[in-house]
Scaffold this motif. Structure first.
Motif, PDB file in Angstrom:
ATOM      1  N   TYR A  77      95.029  61.226  14.766  1.00  0.00           N
ATOM      2  CA  TYR A  77      94.722  59.837  14.400  1.00  0.00           C
ATOM      3  C   TYR A  77      93.452  59.406  15.119  1.00  0.00           C
ATOM      4  O   TYR A  77      93.320  59.593  16.339  1.00  0.00           O
ATOM      5  CB  TYR A  77      95.878  58.918  14.787  1.00  0.00           C
ATOM      6  CG  TYR A  77      95.524  57.440  14.715  1.00  0.00           C
ATOM      7  CD1 TYR A  77      95.279  56.827  13.480  1.00  0.00           C
ATOM      8  CD2 TYR A  77      95.441  56.676  15.867  1.00  0.00           C
ATOM      9  CE1 TYR A  77      94.950  55.475  13.410  1.00  0.00           C
ATOM     10  CE2 TYR A  77      95.120  55.324  15.813  1.00  0.00           C
ATOM     11  CZ  TYR A  77      94.869  54.731  14.581  1.00  0.00           C
ATOM     12  OH  TYR A  77      94.545  53.405  14.523  1.00  0.00           O
ATOM     13  N   HIS A 114      90.051  53.430  10.700  1.00  0.00           N
ATOM     14  CA  HIS A 114      91.203  54.299  10.912  1.00  0.00           C
ATOM     15  C   HIS A 114      91.097  55.572  10.080  1.00  0.00           C
ATOM     16  O   HIS A 114      90.568  55.565   8.969  1.00  0.00           O
ATOM     17  CB  HIS A 114      92.506  53.581  10.533  1.00  0.00           C
ATOM     18  CG  HIS A 114      92.740  52.305  11.266  1.00  0.00           C
ATOM     19  ND1 HIS A 114      93.428  52.242  12.452  1.00  0.00           N
ATOM     20  CD2 HIS A 114      92.364  51.034  10.968  1.00  0.00           C
ATOM     21  CE1 HIS A 114      93.479  50.983  12.858  1.00  0.00           C
ATOM     22  NE2 HIS A 114      92.845  50.233  11.973  1.00  0.00           N
ATOM     23  N   SER A 115      91.657  56.650  10.597  1.00  0.00           N
ATOM     24  CA  SER A 115      91.740  57.897   9.841  1.00  0.00           C
ATOM     25  C   SER A 115      92.866  58.745  10.420  1.00  0.00           C
ATOM     26  O   SER A 115      92.994  58.880  11.648  1.00  0.00           O
ATOM     27  CB  SER A 115      90.421  58.673   9.929  1.00  0.00           C
ATOM     28  OG  SER A 115      90.524  59.913   9.270  1.00  0.00           O
ATOM     29  N   THR A 122      93.074  64.663   4.740  1.00  0.00           N
ATOM     30  CA  THR A 122      93.087  63.294   5.239  1.00  0.00           C
ATOM     31  C   THR A 122      94.292  62.580   4.639  1.00  0.00           C
ATOM     32  O   THR A 122      94.363  62.363   3.430  1.00  0.00           O
ATOM     33  CB  THR A 122      91.791  62.551   4.869  1.00  0.00           C
ATOM     34  OG1 THR A 122      90.675  63.222   5.463  1.00  0.00           O
ATOM     35  CG2 THR A 122      91.838  61.113   5.356  1.00  0.00           C
ATOM     36  N   LEU A 123      95.252  62.247   5.487  1.00  0.00           N
ATOM     37  CA  LEU A 123      96.494  61.641   5.017  1.00  0.00           C
ATOM     38  C   LEU A 123      96.360  60.144   4.754  1.00  0.00           C
ATOM     39  O   LEU A 123      97.049  59.599   3.885  1.00  0.00           O
ATOM     40  CB  LEU A 123      97.596  61.889   6.052  1.00  0.00           C
ATOM     41  CG  LEU A 123      97.866  63.354   6.398  1.00  0.00           C
ATOM     42  CD1 LEU A 123      98.870  63.451   7.535  1.00  0.00           C
ATOM     43  CD2 LEU A 123      98.347  64.121   5.180  1.00  0.00           C
ATOM     44  N   TRP A 124      95.494  59.499   5.502  1.00  0.00           N
ATOM     45  CA  TRP A 124      95.321  58.059   5.351  1.00  0.00           C
ATOM     46  C   TRP A 124      93.972  57.665   5.909  1.00  0.00           C
ATOM     47  O   TRP A 124      93.545  58.165   6.965  1.00  0.00           O
ATOM     48  CB  TRP A 124      96.433  57.325   6.089  1.00  0.00           C
ATOM     49  CG  TRP A 124      96.316  55.830   6.040  1.00  0.00           C
ATOM     50  CD1 TRP A 124      96.406  55.029   4.939  1.00  0.00           C
ATOM     51  CD2 TRP A 124      96.101  54.955   7.154  1.00  0.00           C
ATOM     52  NE1 TRP A 124      96.260  53.709   5.295  1.00  0.00           N
ATOM     53  CE2 TRP A 124      96.077  53.631   6.646  1.00  0.00           C
ATOM     54  CE3 TRP A 124      95.926  55.162   8.521  1.00  0.00           C
ATOM     55  CZ2 TRP A 124      95.876  52.521   7.463  1.00  0.00           C
ATOM     56  CZ3 TRP A 124      95.739  54.059   9.338  1.00  0.00           C
ATOM     57  CH2 TRP A 124      95.722  52.758   8.810  1.00  0.00           C
ATOM     58  N   ALA A 136      91.383  54.043   6.312  1.00  0.00           N
ATOM     59  CA  ALA A 136      91.154  52.607   6.164  1.00  0.00           C
ATOM     60  C   ALA A 136      89.993  52.264   7.088  1.00  0.00           C
ATOM     61  O   ALA A 136      89.586  53.087   7.910  1.00  0.00           O
ATOM     62  CB  ALA A 136      92.413  51.825   6.539  1.00  0.00           C
ATOM     63  N   THR A 152      94.497  62.640   9.906  1.00  0.00           N
ATOM     64  CA  THR A 152      94.279  63.956   9.307  1.00  0.00           C
ATOM     65  C   THR A 152      95.402  64.898   9.723  1.00  0.00           C
ATOM     66  O   THR A 152      95.825  64.904  10.883  1.00  0.00           O
ATOM     67  CB  THR A 152      92.932  64.547   9.747  1.00  0.00           C
ATOM     68  OG1 THR A 152      91.884  63.645   9.406  1.00  0.00           O
ATOM     69  CG2 THR A 152      92.681  65.886   9.063  1.00  0.00           C
TER      70      THR A 152
END
Length: 311
Positions: free
Chosen positions: A230, A200-201, A193-195, A197, A203
């Motif tokens: 995303y 939001h996600s 998982t790069l980011w 919030a 991968t």
């Protein structure tokens, strides 16, 4: 004259083989190398992002994963997806004229993911795809993928998930017993998982596959692939997934090298834990140094109904 004919026959034979993959891979993917992994093994989650329901205060509180009670882990997962698509480039026999077509696609995915030892999970499963085209000149396909592997979450690698597995793939057109393509490969990869919030996600997955046998032998190849996905949750049950994938294929014979690009946009309504409705739009392009036989440029769109269970 016979010496001139022989190279032409060899190229034609190779081209027929190449067409088997290039014309069907946009519907089947590349051997199921992007299954979603998680540390505990669950695939079906209570909300779109496995987070607490969205609230206006989320910007202050951040991602509320700690507020979600983790469900009991079920190691056996079954997923069935029935879809109706329209494509502007249906697969056709070599030298045939590709046409647009409606198609019916059925996909069954069965996985068994038990905890083995010291945080390592098994990944034993198979995927079966079934495609039937409305256009009579199009080639109907069946695709079977078997995988036997393991995966683990590594906190020291910033919570990256490392996976490795054996894969066996069979591609059939018209008979379940006579395959047009058969290959065995070993794959290693990393998923993370790069980011994340609220709502939001992002991968990312990267993998390398070494293929030690294939039939026809002209299709034996190694692969490097990258996938970025995303996900944006519109509500707790409705979310959008945007995918971008790049593949590099190096074939063992004839110096063939392919770049394949795939982009997808999906709107998913997770009606409950077991049923979902999916609308999809895909674009696929295969760029080969043997362009006459292996280049693909296709748009595909449709709607599907998915059913999933855990035991």
């Amino acid at each position: 004259m016979k010496y001139k004919v022989l190279p032409i026959l060899l190229i034609a034979t190779q081209s027929v083989s190449a067409d088997i993959l290039s014309s069907s891979q946009r519907f089947f993917g590349m051997g199921g190398q992007y299954p979603s992994y998680s540390e505990a093994g669950e695939e079906v989650v209570p909300s779109a992002l496995d987070q607490a329901p969205y609230s206006p205060a989320d910007s202050d509180l951040g991602v509320q994963q700690v507020l979600v009670e983790k469900p009991e882990r079920f190691p056996v997962m079954f997923d069935l997806l029935t879809s109706f698509y329209y494509t502007d480039t249906a697969p056709v026999p070599l030298f045939g004229q590709s046409q647009d077509s409606w198609l019916l696609a059925l996909k069954a995915d069965v996985a068994y993911r038990p905890h083995l030892i010291d945080g390592w999970f098994g990944d034993f499963g198979f995927v079966y795809d079934f495609l039937r085209f409305d256009e009579t000149t199009a080639i109907d396909y069946e695709n079977f993928n078997l995988r036997l592997g393991v995966y683990k979450n590594f906190p020291d690698l910033d919570d990256s998930i490392v996976f490795m597995r054996f894969e066996h793939q069979r591609l059939m057109s018209g008979s379940l017993f006579d395959e047009d393509y058969d290959a065995s490969r070993f794959r290693v990869g990393l998923q993370k998982t790069l980011w994340a919030a609220p709502r939001h996600s992002v991968t990312g997955t990267v993998s390398y596959a070494y293929e030690w046998t294939a039939s026809p032998s002209t299709l034996e190849r190694d692969e490097v692939s990258l996938n970025v996905a995303y996900m944006y949750a519109l509500t707790d049950a409705v979310y959008v997934i945007a995918n971008a994938r790049v593949y590099r294929f190096d074939y063992d014979q004839f110096g063939r090298k392919d770049w394949t690009y795939s982009m997808g946009l999906e709107l998913v309504w997770q009606m409950d834990q077991n049923f979902r409705v999916v609308t999809s739009l895909f674009y696929d392009k295969n760029d080969s140094n043997q362009q006459v036989f292996a280049d693909i440029d296709a748009w595909t769109t449709g709607v599907g109904l998915g059913m999933e269970w855990e035991f």
